[in-house]
Design an enzyme around this catalytic site. Structure first.
Site, short mmCIF file in Angstrom:
data_model
loop_
_atom_site.label_atom_id
_atom_site.label_comp_id
_atom_site.label_asym_id
_atom_site.label_seq_id
_atom_site.Cartn_x
_atom_site.Cartn_y
_atom_site.Cartn_z
N ASP A 1 84.99 89.43 -60.84
CA ASP A 1 84.12 88.74 -59.90
C ASP A 1 84.14 87.23 -60.11
OD1 ASP A 1 82.18 88.18 -58.05
OD2 ASP A 1 80.51 88.88 -59.28
N SER B 1 80.45 85.35 -60.31
CA SER B 1 79.47 85.40 -61.40
C SER B 1 80.20 85.19 -62.71
CB SER B 1 78.72 86.74 -61.40
OG SER B 1 79.60 87.81 -61.67
N ASN C 1 79.04 86.51 -65.97
CA ASN C 1 78.77 87.45 -67.05
C ASN C 1 79.52 88.77 -66.86
OD1 ASN C 1 76.91 85.80 -68.49
ND2 ASN C 1 75.42 86.20 -66.86
N TRP D 1 79.49 92.95 -67.77
CA TRP D 1 78.69 94.08 -68.25
C TRP D 1 79.38 95.40 -67.95
CZ3 TRP D 1 77.13 97.72 -64.72
CH2 TRP D 1 77.05 97.32 -63.38
N TYR E 1 69.71 91.33 -58.67
CA TYR E 1 70.48 91.37 -57.43
C TYR E 1 69.50 91.43 -56.27
CZ TYR E 1 74.37 92.28 -60.51
OH TYR E 1 75.31 92.18 -61.48
N ASP F 1 84.53 84.05 -53.63
CA ASP F 1 83.87 85.15 -54.29
C ASP F 1 84.59 86.49 -54.07
OD1 ASP F 1 82.17 86.84 -55.55
OD2 ASP F 1 80.45 86.47 -54.27
N THR G 1 82.50 89.68 -53.08
CA THR G 1 81.88 89.84 -51.77
C THR G 1 82.93 90.30 -50.78
OG1 THR G 1 80.13 88.22 -52.14
CG2 THR G 1 80.79 88.56 -49.88
#
Ligand SMILES: *[C@@H]1O[C@H](CO)[C@@H](O)[C@H](O)[C@H]1NC(C)=O
Ligand SMILES: *[C@@H]1O[C@H](CO)[C@@H](O)[C@H](O)[C@H]1NC(C)=O
Ligand SMILES: *[C@@H]1O[C@H](CO)[C@@H](O)[C@H](O)[C@H]1NC(C)=O
Ligand SMILES: *[C@@H]1O[C@H](CO)[C@@H](O)[C@H](O)[C@H]1NC(C)=O
Ligand SMILES: *[C@@H]1O[C@H](CO)[C@@H](O)[C@H](O)[C@H]1NC(C)=O
Ligand SMILES: *[C@@H]1O[C@H](CO)[C@@H](O)[C@H](O)[C@H]1NC(C)=O
Length: 390
Positions: free
Chosen positions: A89, A92, A94, A96, A134, A274, A277
């Site tokens: 992505d 963003s 971070n 996870w 989110y 992005d 998206t």
């Protein structure tokens, strides 16, 4: 300007589905950089170390494409490797993964692969919790560190979130298990170095850049490739057009003008690139103007246009002196309704923000380069439909 406001912004993930009458769910991710320290970071990527020869240190990461709305790649975490499908992505910073300790009744987690820290000899505890917000929910958990493996490379000591709870409706329905954030440090968790900067700091790549090639061939799972550490000239035609980034953290730059025919839709507006998206998201007033210019009608929160693509105009983005058109073939989606009626909807969505989010619709047409050293992005026409062994 108070940069703490970052945490209020909607960014990152937006997933769009289209099936029959349940036509679209659009979710805009919001992110709260934990503790949001926003310290100034400098990427010191030293050039050639004396002995090292220029063997190709570019890393290729093939992508899979689900229906042109979801792109993901395969990575592994830990020692021995635990494999995951991840969304890479650019919206963003971070990373996870679902945790093996997540709640039993959290289907979004249980239906995906989960990282088990006690099975990894390289796992290191962090001790901090995190929440990523989110638009319609959140991901909650705690931070860990481990070695990320991807494209034949290993990246030790990456700080990532182990998700204990993921908002169900969104993360249950996606194929990817977790997210690897390709954004920059200003938007990452405090005192953690995100993926790209860690990779560059450890000098695992020649150049602190990566490039995105998204393949959008109907029915094909081959989704293109992210090249980390360089640029693949065979994936674009014409020269790369570079634009400085205007806000460090995002891959954000300025569009001088957006127009349709003689009509101005927007002027001097920011945009981010992005990969997380699916559509193109734009400020509400611009969205209204655009749809007027396209002669669109709105129903069920969807925007319909004629299916005669030849009569629809291009949308022209003027970026640092060069025009980047988006054609009806890029922005119109044909949808078959249950009774076999064909309708056409646009791949634009309004968002309550002051900037545009150029998602996969744009990135399918344009090859994009993300250059952390020079703090710029590069754009060129993507070579359409290059077959990639994935
Ligand atoms: C270093 O580069 C030279 C010239 O390109 C090449 O002949 C040589 O094989 C390379 N050595 C290594 C170790 O890659
Ligand atoms: C770095 O490597 C490039 C390509 O391998 C070479 O052209 C350049 O001269 C090198 N620079 C230094 C400072 O060694
Ligand atoms: C994690 O791995 C350990 C060691 O193999 C195992 O005992 C434990 O049951 C696993 N945890 C979960 C939740 O699967
Ligand atoms: C992290 O969250 C867990 C579960 O809610 C809580 O028990 C723990 O105290 C939290 N740790 C920190 C450092 O906030
Ligand atoms: C990773 O962190 C450990 C300690 O947490 C350290 O010993 C090791 O050198 C680090 N590895 C790299 C490549 O930075
Ligand atoms: C749009 O965002 C602003 C600022 O974040 C907020 O005050 C406003 O209520 C929002 N409007 C809508 C329609 O959500």
């Amino acid at each position: 300007m108070a940069r703490v406001l970052f945490c209020l912004l909607f960014v990152g993930l937006a997933v769009t589905f289209a099936s029959n009458r349940r036509l679209r769910i659009s979710l805009h991710a919001r992110e709260n950089p934990m503790g949001s320290q926003l310290s100034q970071r400098f990427l010191s990527i030293s050039t050639n170390t004396s002995s090292s020869n220029s063997t190709d240190r570019r890393i290729r990461l093939p992508l899979r494409n689900r229906n042109n709305v979801e792109y993901f790649g395969i990575v592994s975490m830990g020692t021995p490797k635990q494999m995951f499908k991840v969304m890479l992505d650019t919206g963003s910073s971070n990373t996870w993964l679902p945790s093996s300790n997540c709640a039993r009744n959290n289907w979004a987690c249980q239906n995906h692969r989960r990282y088990n820290a006690s099975r990894s000899s390289t796992h290191v505890q962090d001790g901090r919790n995190f929440t990523l917000f989110y638009g319609a929910g959140s991901v909650i958990g705690y931070l860990s560190k481990d070695t990320l493996h991807f494209g034949g490379t290993q990246l030790p000591n990456l700080t990532f979130g182990e998700a204990m709870f993921q908002y169900q409706e969104v993360f249950d329905s996606v194929i990817f298990d977790g997210i690897v954030g390709l954004g920059l440090g200003e938007r990452a968790w405090a005192n953690s170095t995100p993926f790209l900067e860690l990779l560059c700091a450890q000098q695992l790549v020649e150049e602190c850049v990566f490039s995105v090639y998204l393949r959008r061939v109907p029915g094909s799972m081959r989704g293109g490739e992210i090249m980390i550490g360089g640029i693949d000239k065979s994936r674009h035609s014409g020269s790369l057009h570079y634009v400085p980034i205007t806000e460090y953290g995002y891959w954000k730059f300025e569009i001088s003008k957006v127009s349709v025919g003689m009509e101005n839709i927007d002027m001097a507006v920011s945009a981010i690139l992005d990969t997380g998206t699916s559509n193109i998201l734009l400020p509400e007033q611009s969205f209204d103007k655009l749809h007027k210019a396209l002669g669109a009608t709105t129903d069920y929160d969807l925007t319909f246009v004629t299916c005669e693509l030849d009569v629809l105009p291009n949308i022209k983005l003027l970026i640092a002196g060069r025009t980047f058109p988006i054609t009806p073939r890029d922005y119109v989606k044909e949808v078959l309704l249950e009774d076999n009626i064909k309708v056409c909807i646009t791949r634009f969505s309004p968002i309550n923000l002051s900037f545009w989010i150029l998602g996969d619709v744009f990135l399918g047409r344009y090859y994009t380069v993300y250059d952390a050293t020079e703090k710029r992005i590069g754009l060129a026409r993507a070579v359409p439909d290059v077959a990639i062994a994935a």
